[in-house]
Motif scaffolding. Structure first.
Motif, PDB file in Angstrom:
ATOM      1  N   ILE A   1     -68.569  28.063 -17.009  1.00  0.00           N
ATOM      2  CA  ILE A   1     -69.567  28.467 -16.018  1.00  0.00           C
ATOM      3  C   ILE A   1     -68.897  28.720 -14.672  1.00  0.00           C
ATOM      4  O   ILE A   1     -69.166  29.714 -13.997  1.00  0.00           O
ATOM      5  CB  ILE A   1     -70.657  27.378 -15.904  1.00  0.00           C
ATOM      6  CG1 ILE A   1     -71.587  27.462 -17.114  1.00  0.00           C
ATOM      7  CG2 ILE A   1     -71.448  27.522 -14.611  1.00  0.00           C
ATOM      8  CD1 ILE A   1     -72.520  26.294 -17.260  1.00  0.00           C
ATOM      9  N   LEU A   2     -67.976  27.829 -14.309  1.00  0.00           N
ATOM     10  CA  LEU A   2     -67.278  27.980 -13.034  1.00  0.00           C
ATOM     11  C   LEU A   2     -66.457  29.274 -13.005  1.00  0.00           C
ATOM     12  O   LEU A   2     -66.482  30.025 -12.022  1.00  0.00           O
ATOM     13  CB  LEU A   2     -66.368  26.770 -12.818  1.00  0.00           C
ATOM     14  CG  LEU A   2     -65.676  26.670 -11.471  1.00  0.00           C
ATOM     15  CD1 LEU A   2     -66.707  26.456 -10.372  1.00  0.00           C
ATOM     16  CD2 LEU A   2     -64.674  25.535 -11.460  1.00  0.00           C
ATOM     17  N   ILE A   3     -65.762  29.543 -14.112  1.00  0.00           N
ATOM     18  CA  ILE A   3     -64.922  30.745 -14.172  1.00  0.00           C
ATOM     19  C   ILE A   3     -65.776  32.007 -14.078  1.00  0.00           C
ATOM     20  O   ILE A   3     -65.503  32.904 -13.277  1.00  0.00           O
ATOM     21  CB  ILE A   3     -64.089  30.770 -15.479  1.00  0.00           C
ATOM     22  CG1 ILE A   3     -63.032  29.673 -15.437  1.00  0.00           C
ATOM     23  CG2 ILE A   3     -63.428  32.132 -15.683  1.00  0.00           C
ATOM     24  CD1 ILE A   3     -62.261  29.515 -16.729  1.00  0.00           C
TER      25      ILE A   3
ATOM     26  N   ALA B   1     -68.692  32.238 -12.893  1.00  0.00           N
ATOM     27  CA  ALA B   1     -69.347  32.310 -11.592  1.00  0.00           C
ATOM     28  C   ALA B   1     -68.393  32.884 -10.544  1.00  0.00           C
ATOM     29  O   ALA B   1     -68.784  33.673  -9.688  1.00  0.00           O
ATOM     30  CB  ALA B   1     -69.830  30.928 -11.167  1.00  0.00           C
TER      31      ALA B   1
ATOM     32  N   LEU C   1     -67.885  23.877 -21.189  1.00  0.00           N
ATOM     33  CA  LEU C   1     -68.964  24.740 -20.714  1.00  0.00           C
ATOM     34  C   LEU C   1     -69.010  24.760 -19.182  1.00  0.00           C
ATOM     35  O   LEU C   1     -69.228  25.810 -18.571  1.00  0.00           O
ATOM     36  CB  LEU C   1     -70.305  24.261 -21.278  1.00  0.00           C
ATOM     37  CG  LEU C   1     -71.470  25.191 -21.000  1.00  0.00           C
ATOM     38  CD1 LEU C   1     -71.324  26.501 -21.756  1.00  0.00           C
ATOM     39  CD2 LEU C   1     -72.789  24.531 -21.373  1.00  0.00           C
ATOM     40  N   VAL C   2     -68.757  23.601 -18.581  1.00  0.00           N
ATOM     41  CA  VAL C   2     -68.798  23.522 -17.120  1.00  0.00           C
ATOM     42  C   VAL C   2     -67.736  24.440 -16.513  1.00  0.00           C
ATOM     43  O   VAL C   2     -68.000  25.185 -15.565  1.00  0.00           O
ATOM     44  CB  VAL C   2     -68.571  22.071 -16.653  1.00  0.00           C
ATOM     45  CG1 VAL C   2     -68.549  21.996 -15.140  1.00  0.00           C
ATOM     46  CG2 VAL C   2     -69.654  21.167 -17.194  1.00  0.00           C
ATOM     47  N   ILE C   3     -66.541  24.393 -17.095  1.00  0.00           N
ATOM     48  CA  ILE C   3     -65.470  25.223 -16.561  1.00  0.00           C
ATOM     49  C   ILE C   3     -65.720  26.702 -16.861  1.00  0.00           C
ATOM     50  O   ILE C   3     -65.466  27.572 -16.032  1.00  0.00           O
ATOM     51  CB  ILE C   3     -64.105  24.778 -17.132  1.00  0.00           C
ATOM     52  CG1 ILE C   3     -63.855  23.309 -16.775  1.00  0.00           C
ATOM     53  CG2 ILE C   3     -62.976  25.628 -16.589  1.00  0.00           C
ATOM     54  CD1 ILE C   3     -63.796  23.009 -15.303  1.00  0.00           C
TER      55      ILE C   3
ATOM     56  N   LEU D   1     -82.806  35.897 -25.606  1.00  0.00           N
ATOM     57  CA  LEU D   1     -83.529  34.628 -25.513  1.00  0.00           C
ATOM     58  C   LEU D   1     -83.931  34.333 -24.072  1.00  0.00           C
ATOM     59  O   LEU D   1     -85.019  33.830 -23.805  1.00  0.00           O
ATOM     60  CB  LEU D   1     -82.677  33.479 -26.059  1.00  0.00           C
ATOM     61  CG  LEU D   1     -82.618  33.370 -27.577  1.00  0.00           C
ATOM     62  CD1 LEU D   1     -81.638  32.302 -28.004  1.00  0.00           C
ATOM     63  CD2 LEU D   1     -84.007  33.060 -28.125  1.00  0.00           C
TER      64      LEU D   1
ATOM     65  N   LEU E   1     -74.564  34.482 -17.506  1.00  0.00           N
ATOM     66  CA  LEU E   1     -73.147  34.568 -17.153  1.00  0.00           C
ATOM     67  C   LEU E   1     -72.336  35.286 -18.225  1.00  0.00           C
ATOM     68  O   LEU E   1     -71.119  35.327 -18.171  1.00  0.00           O
ATOM     69  CB  LEU E   1     -72.577  33.174 -16.916  1.00  0.00           C
ATOM     70  CG  LEU E   1     -73.179  32.430 -15.715  1.00  0.00           C
ATOM     71  CD1 LEU E   1     -72.628  31.014 -15.645  1.00  0.00           C
ATOM     72  CD2 LEU E   1     -72.896  33.166 -14.421  1.00  0.00           C
TER      73      LEU E   1
ATOM     74  N   TYR F   1     -77.285  33.388 -22.107  1.00  0.00           N
ATOM     75  CA  TYR F   1     -78.622  32.875 -21.850  1.00  0.00           C
ATOM     76  C   TYR F   1     -78.793  32.512 -20.375  1.00  0.00           C
ATOM     77  O   TYR F   1     -79.828  32.772 -19.783  1.00  0.00           O
ATOM     78  CB  TYR F   1     -78.896  31.657 -22.733  1.00  0.00           C
ATOM     79  CG  TYR F   1     -80.193  30.965 -22.421  1.00  0.00           C
ATOM     80  CD1 TYR F   1     -81.405  31.507 -22.843  1.00  0.00           C
ATOM     81  CD2 TYR F   1     -80.225  29.779 -21.697  1.00  0.00           C
ATOM     82  CE1 TYR F   1     -82.600  30.888 -22.541  1.00  0.00           C
ATOM     83  CE2 TYR F   1     -81.419  29.154 -21.393  1.00  0.00           C
ATOM     84  CZ  TYR F   1     -82.602  29.713 -21.823  1.00  0.00           C
ATOM     85  OH  TYR F   1     -83.785  29.094 -21.508  1.00  0.00           O
ATOM     86  N   VAL F   2     -77.769  31.931 -19.774  1.00  0.00           N
ATOM     87  CA  VAL F   2     -77.886  31.579 -18.354  1.00  0.00           C
ATOM     88  C   VAL F   2     -77.430  32.723 -17.452  1.00  0.00           C
ATOM     89  O   VAL F   2     -77.263  32.543 -16.249  1.00  0.00           O
ATOM     90  CB  VAL F   2     -77.118  30.281 -18.007  1.00  0.00           C
ATOM     91  CG1 VAL F   2     -77.794  29.087 -18.640  1.00  0.00           C
ATOM     92  CG2 VAL F   2     -75.672  30.370 -18.428  1.00  0.00           C
TER      93      VAL F   2
ATOM     94  N   LEU G   1     -71.804  30.454 -30.477  1.00  0.00           N
ATOM     95  CA  LEU G   1     -72.735  29.563 -29.771  1.00  0.00           C
ATOM     96  C   LEU G   1     -72.465  29.592 -28.259  1.00  0.00           C
ATOM     97  O   LEU G   1     -73.389  29.649 -27.452  1.00  0.00           O
ATOM     98  CB  LEU G   1     -72.592  28.122 -30.280  1.00  0.00           C
ATOM     99  CG  LEU G   1     -73.388  27.733 -31.515  1.00  0.00           C
ATOM    100  CD1 LEU G   1     -73.103  26.288 -31.885  1.00  0.00           C
ATOM    101  CD2 LEU G   1     -74.882  27.919 -31.284  1.00  0.00           C
TER     102      LEU G   1
ATOM    103  N   ALA H   1     -73.642  32.819 -26.679  1.00  0.00           N
ATOM    104  CA  ALA H   1     -75.102  32.824 -26.560  1.00  0.00           C
ATOM    105  C   ALA H   1     -75.532  31.987 -25.357  1.00  0.00           C
ATOM    106  O   ALA H   1     -76.392  32.399 -24.576  1.00  0.00           O
ATOM    107  CB  ALA H   1     -75.735  32.289 -27.843  1.00  0.00           C
ATOM    108  N   GLY H   2     -74.913  30.817 -25.198  1.00  0.00           N
ATOM    109  CA  GLY H   2     -75.260  29.940 -24.079  1.00  0.00           C
ATOM    110  C   GLY H   2     -74.958  30.581 -22.740  1.00  0.00           C
ATOM    111  O   GLY H   2     -75.787  30.567 -21.827  1.00  0.00           O
ATOM    112  N   LEU H   3     -73.763  31.162 -22.613  1.00  0.00           N
ATOM    113  CA  LEU H   3     -73.387  31.800 -21.344  1.00  0.00           C
ATOM    114  C   LEU H   3     -74.294  32.989 -21.041  1.00  0.00           C
ATOM    115  O   LEU H   3     -74.734  33.173 -19.905  1.00  0.00           O
ATOM    116  CB  LEU H   3     -71.923  32.249 -21.381  1.00  0.00           C
ATOM    117  CG  LEU H   3     -70.874  31.148 -21.241  1.00  0.00           C
ATOM    118  CD1 LEU H   3     -69.474  31.723 -21.388  1.00  0.00           C
ATOM    119  CD2 LEU H   3     -71.002  30.437 -19.907  1.00  0.00           C
TER     120      LEU H   3
END
Lengths: 328, 271
Positions: free
Chosen positions: B119-121, B123, B115-117, B223, B210, B207-208, B200, B203-205
């Protein structure tokens, strides 16, 4: 493995262990090097160059030029990478472009929220998972087992940030038992702990569901072994066999998952911290992304990734100590 | 157990039907903003209520299903497209340097918190559904490579493979004609699991912020938008969340059921 250094009997295991540690250390170093390269490369990929990306389209050309020089963008990338890594190794992650403070200090500050949160969630996950896993394994094949596994199946399917919103709805909005978000700081220890309860539960539950399933299947497999039959035959009760013999041997896969979960918890915390407006590392990464503060993003992501790689390394080493068969 | 296959199929099928149906019909227009009708609870007119802009939630969920399924499906496609050939090569060259290189590369990607990567990609490349697909897809590659190699290794020791070698078939043809068909079950089961994880992750990406961008409806972004209103209108948060849970649960049950149906000996190692 046969080579001239192998000595028979007791000496073997010690040499095995040393060789294993050297092998794992090499892998650790390689992983960290590649991880840092990947993070560096991704930041290089931003549209335009990092300086104009960070300043946005409205920036004056001379401001961009100044930042470009500060970041050393006129140098070739291997030199910039070397400079960055050199700084990282001495604890210097650069200066935040928006806050004008050292990134390392910001990360240390935010860790005071993120680390306790991840640890609380890990403990909670274990506390929830073990009774469920043990119960399901003891009742394997019966209604209780099916029910317990059905519940964990739902737990696995829950997006933790949604579960977090439901928790807020019930415990903060309706029952008003716990705060809906924010963090008072460790100056108020009790209030600080209360602020972390809902986020920790939200993080822990889906992980607990996974853990309970792994524990159950590992126990069920162990319970099929011959020595368990022997233990039963010599008169131990089912409960004694389960806790004394089976559990201990079923723990290795559980530990593997637990080690992996630390990484999930740190990454999951990134999203959960945003649900609860917690000033942790995750929220800092997001704020830095919206502010286009690439120096902070780069530093914080590196710290997170390095932490995960280190934990994986320690877990691997831990097994090898417990189980000599894994040193191969 | 057959019931997990049926229940999983029905639950996961709901999302597929909703997504397919949305191409020809939705109860309301998802671009139609009507502030007078905002935040209405479920009613005869709006079965799942309306959101903060007065849009019909059922229509939003149906359109959002498209995004979720498309992102997860393509991400699984990327994972299989690269991972399966890599796994087949590693198995064909088992013990060799190519095998070693592929597996070490896998371990490296596995070591990253995905997930961290992701997010980085997203971003760095800019938030969009396509970049979310790439980010999720990359982490599917080592999963499929590992499953393929693990499934292919025992097959390479079988007699009929020897026979094929004696008959003069090369490693490539043997991999495609004999190994691949034999591990198809394994890949289908893993594909179902990765599909649910992809939903999942999307949905997470989203949601923030991204993942998919407005006006593309997405369950995760619904959401995120519900975040500030769910205290006064809980249904805006409950409905998209349930859509995610039902779909993911359905796919997980389907994966379990398929595994049992296709090969009773097969055990899902890590959920």
């Amino acid at each position: 493995m046969h080579d001239r250094f192998t000595v028979p009997a007791d000496g073997t295991s010690l040499l095995d262990m040393r060789r294993y540690v050297i092998h794992r250390l090499t892998a650790l170093g390689l992983s960290l090097a590649v991880a840092s390269l990947v993070i560096f490369a991704v930041v290089e990929l931003v549209p335009g160059d990092p300086a104009s990306y960070m300043l946005g389209t409205g920036a004056q050309p001379d401001t961009v030029a100044a930042l470009r020089e500060q970041l050393g963008l006129d140098r070739p990338w291997p030199m910039r990478y070397a400079g960055w890594i050199g700084g990282v190794l001495t604890g210097d992650l650069g200066y935040s472009f928006t806050y004008k403070t050292p990134v390392a200090g910001m990360i240390l500050d935010r860790m005071q929220v993120s680390l306790p949160l991840a640890l609380m969630a890990l403990v909670l996950a274990v506390v929830i998972a073990f009774p469920i896993g043990l119960y399901a394994a003891a009742r394997r094949g019966r209604v209780g087992d099916t029910l317990a596994m059905g519940v964990t199946q739902i737990g696995i399917s829950l997006p933790n940030f949604w579960f977090a919103m439901l928790l807020v709805l019930v415990f903060a909005v309706n029952l008003q038992l716990l705060p809906a978000g924010g963090f008072p700081g460790w100056g108020h220890p009790l209030a600080a702990l209360r602020a972390l309860i809902l986020p920790a539960v939200a993080l822990a539950l889906p992980q607990a569901a996974i853990l309970a399933r792994v524990l159950r299947s590992s126990l069920v497999e162990t319970l099929g072994q011959d020595y368990i039959r022997t233990a039963r035959a010599k008169g131990l009760s089912a409960a004694q066999v389960l806790t004394r013999h089976a559990l201990r041997n079923a723990l290795i896969p559980v530990l593997t998952i637990l080690g992996m979960q630390f990484s999930f918890l740190l990454a999951g915390a990134i999203i959960i911290e945003n649900v609860f407006y917690l000033p942790g590392l995750g929220r800092m990464i997001f704020q830095a992304i919206t502010q286009r503060d690439l120096i902070v993003v780069q530093g914080a992501v590196l710290v997170l990734v390095a932490a995960v790689i280190l934990v994986t390394f320690l877990v691997d080493l831990g097994y090898a100590l417990i189980d000599p068969r894994l040193r191969k | 157990m057959r019931w997990s296959l049926i229940l999983g199929g029905v639950l996961a099928g709901l999302a597929l039907v909703a997504a397919a149906l949305s191409f020809v019909w939705t109860p309301g227009d998802v671009l139609q903003i009507s502030v007078a009708e905002k935040l209405q609870p479920p009613s005869d007119q709006h079965w799942l209520g309306t959101d903060q802009l007065g849009r019909d939630m059922l229509s939003m969920i149906m359109m959002g299903a498209r995004t979720s399924i498309a992102v997860a499906l393509v991400a699984v496609g990327i994972g299989m497209g690269f991972g399966v050939p890599l796994g087949l090569i590693a198995a064909a060259r088992r013990g060799g340097w190519l095998d070693e290189a592929i597996m070490r590369g896998n371990d490296l990607i596995f070591a990253f918190p995905s997930l961290v990567i992701a997010i980085l990609i997203t971003a760095a490349l800019g938030p969009s559904a396509v970049n979310a697909i790439i980010a999720i897809g990359i982490f599917n590659i080592p999963v499929f490579a590992r499953v393929t190699r693990g499934g292919a290794l025992p097959i390479w020791t079988l007699d009929y493979i020897r026979a094929a070698q004696v008959a003069g078939k090369g490693a490539g043809r043997i991999s495609l004609q004999h190994v691949l068909p034999n591990i198809a079950n394994l890949l289908i089961v893993q594909g179902t699991i990765q599909f649910s994880l992809g939903i999942l992750a999307e949905a997470g990406l989203s949601y923030v912020g991204l993942g998919a961008q407005p006006p593309t409806p997405s369950w995760g972004r619904m959401l995120a938008e519900a975040q500030t209103m769910f205290a006064i209108a809980p249904h805006v948060a409950i409905v998209p969340g349930l859509a995610i849970v039902i779909t993911v649960l359905g796919l997980n049950l389907l994966g379990d059921g398929l595994r049992d149906a296709l090969d009773p000996r097969l055990r899902r190692s890590v959920p």
